[in-house]
Design a protein around this motif. Structure first.
Motif, mmCIF file in Angstrom:
data_model
loop_
_atom_site.group_PDB
_atom_site.id
_atom_site.type_symbol
_atom_site.label_atom_id
_atom_site.label_comp_id
_atom_site.label_asym_id
_atom_site.label_seq_id
_atom_site.Cartn_x
_atom_site.Cartn_y
_atom_site.Cartn_z
ATOM 1 N N ILE A 144 7.357 27.550 8.032
ATOM 2 C CA ILE A 144 8.352 26.701 8.678
ATOM 3 C C ILE A 144 8.929 27.394 9.906
ATOM 4 O O ILE A 144 9.157 26.768 10.948
ATOM 5 N N ASP A 145 9.160 28.705 9.813
ATOM 6 C CA ASP A 145 9.683 29.455 10.952
ATOM 7 C C ASP A 145 8.722 29.412 12.133
ATOM 8 O O ASP A 145 9.138 29.552 13.283
ATOM 9 N N LYS A 183 7.028 26.726 12.759
ATOM 10 C CA LYS A 183 6.966 25.285 13.029
ATOM 11 C C LYS A 183 5.670 24.645 12.529
ATOM 12 O O LYS A 183 5.200 23.656 13.087
ATOM 13 N N PHE A 226 4.979 22.565 10.134
ATOM 14 C CA PHE A 226 5.650 21.673 9.193
ATOM 15 C C PHE A 226 4.697 20.943 8.258
ATOM 16 O O PHE A 226 5.094 20.466 7.200
ATOM 17 N N ARG A 233 11.652 19.949 9.251
ATOM 18 C CA ARG A 233 12.217 20.148 10.589
ATOM 19 C C ARG A 233 13.698 20.521 10.543
ATOM 20 O O ARG A 233 14.213 21.147 11.475
ATOM 21 N N TYR A 277 13.871 24.262 9.275
ATOM 22 C CA TYR A 277 13.529 25.214 10.329
ATOM 23 C C TYR A 277 14.767 25.892 10.899
ATOM 24 O O TYR A 277 14.775 27.118 11.098
ATOM 25 N N HIS A 335 15.036 29.795 10.569
ATOM 26 C CA HIS A 335 14.841 30.527 11.816
ATOM 27 C C HIS A 335 16.071 31.348 12.185
ATOM 28 O O HIS A 335 15.967 32.550 12.489
#
Length: 306
Positions: A250-251, A253, A255, A286, A289, A293
């Motif tokens: 996820i970090d 992206k 997804f 999303r 994230y 992040h």
């Protein structure tokens, strides 16, 4: 022969010389170095051969590119030491490391002795553990991807402990060190932690390894098989491990991985999973994230501050 130092080598011309120098400067009388050139496309293998021309304790083997675990396994098969240490080709042993680690494993009769380690920025990485430590917290630490202690390097092993522990599939190119150590720890070895650092690890070294979803599927299956004898004990921690890896995707992206692989984890959550990790897998990717992040950025900032 008391100690075999095994070095997997792949495209490390910039670093292999200083690595070998740190080892052959050790004040210990009975050791050999096994350098396994894993199909390097640069001059790494040739540099090892040149060192071997003047250093009889160095034995160099050249194999087709097979991955770091296979290179270590090949090195182990061709080594003779009662004890084994692994060194990465871009790292170094600290002065006096071989003698200090050997003396400790002799005095304690441990199956593996683990030291803290330093990095090139002057930081010491230290779990805080000392003396005898049970294997369960070590396995849980590795599954949580915390890496608060040396996983593979910075350790001296009894040779027999490594039997059957270097069998990771070729596709696994990340966290293979953790998988190998978990296989060792599942044997319930005697593990002893020392005070002084034996190893200098160079962080942020460039590599071309790609951690994709297919590799993760293979890794998870191998890890699940490894934990099977004590599955009830580690089941929830294994789920937590999967969520941590999901957060890394996820970090970056990526997804799509939720529907491609991780969505079933939502049905396996319980209170043993930290709330933040449960939230990360329950929220839409999303949205997750931003939490993942910025948490990672904050944690990196705090670590640098320390």
């Amino acid at each position: 022969m008391e100690i075999s130092v095994i070095i997997p080598v792949y495209n490390k011309t910039t670093y292999i010389g200083r690595c070998l120098k740190s080892i052959f400067s050790q004040d210990f009388p009975s050791f050999e170095v096994i350098a396994v050139d894993d199909g390097s496309t640069d001059a790494s293998g040739k540099m090892c051969d040149q060192w071997a021309e003047t250093e009889p304790r160095l034995h160099v083997y050249h194999i087709p590119n097979s991955g770091v675990t296979a290179a270590r396994r090949y090195g182990l098969e061709h080594s003779q030491g009662r004890y084994v240490m692994f060194v990465d080709a871009d790292d170094r042993l600290m002065s006096g490391a071989l003698k200090a680690m050997y003396d400790t494993i002799q005095e304690t009769d441990a199956d593996e002795v683990i030291s803290p380690y330093d990095d090139q920025y002057g930081n010491r990485h230290d779990s805080g553990w000392r003396g005898w430590i049970d294997t369960e917290p070590l396995i849980r630490d590795l599954l949580a991807t915390r890496n608060s202690f040396c996983v593979l390097w910075g350790i001296i092993f009894k040779r027999e402990l490594l039997d059957g522990c270097l069998g990771a599939p070729r596709e696994i190119v990340e966290r293979e060190d953790s998988l190998m150590q978990i296989k060792c720890l599942m044997k319930q070895p005697k593990v002893f932690f020392v005070n002084d650092s034996a190893y200098l690890h160079y962080e942020d070294m460039p590599n071309d390894r790609i951690e994709d979803l297919e590799m993760i599927r293979i890794y998870d299956e191998e890890l699940r098989k490894t934990l099977q004898p004590q599955w009830e004990l580690y089941c929830s921690t294994f789920v937590g491990h999967q969520i941590k890896v999901y957060e890394k995707f996820i970090d970056k992206k990526q997804f799509n991985v939720l529907d491609a692989y991780y969505r079933p984890l939502r049905k396996q959550l319980d209170k043993s999973i930290p709330f933040a990790d449960r939230l990360a897998i329950l929220l839409p990717p999303r949205i997750s994230y931003f939490f993942v992040h910025y948490y990672k950025l904050l944690r990196k900032h705090l670590l640098k501050g320390n």
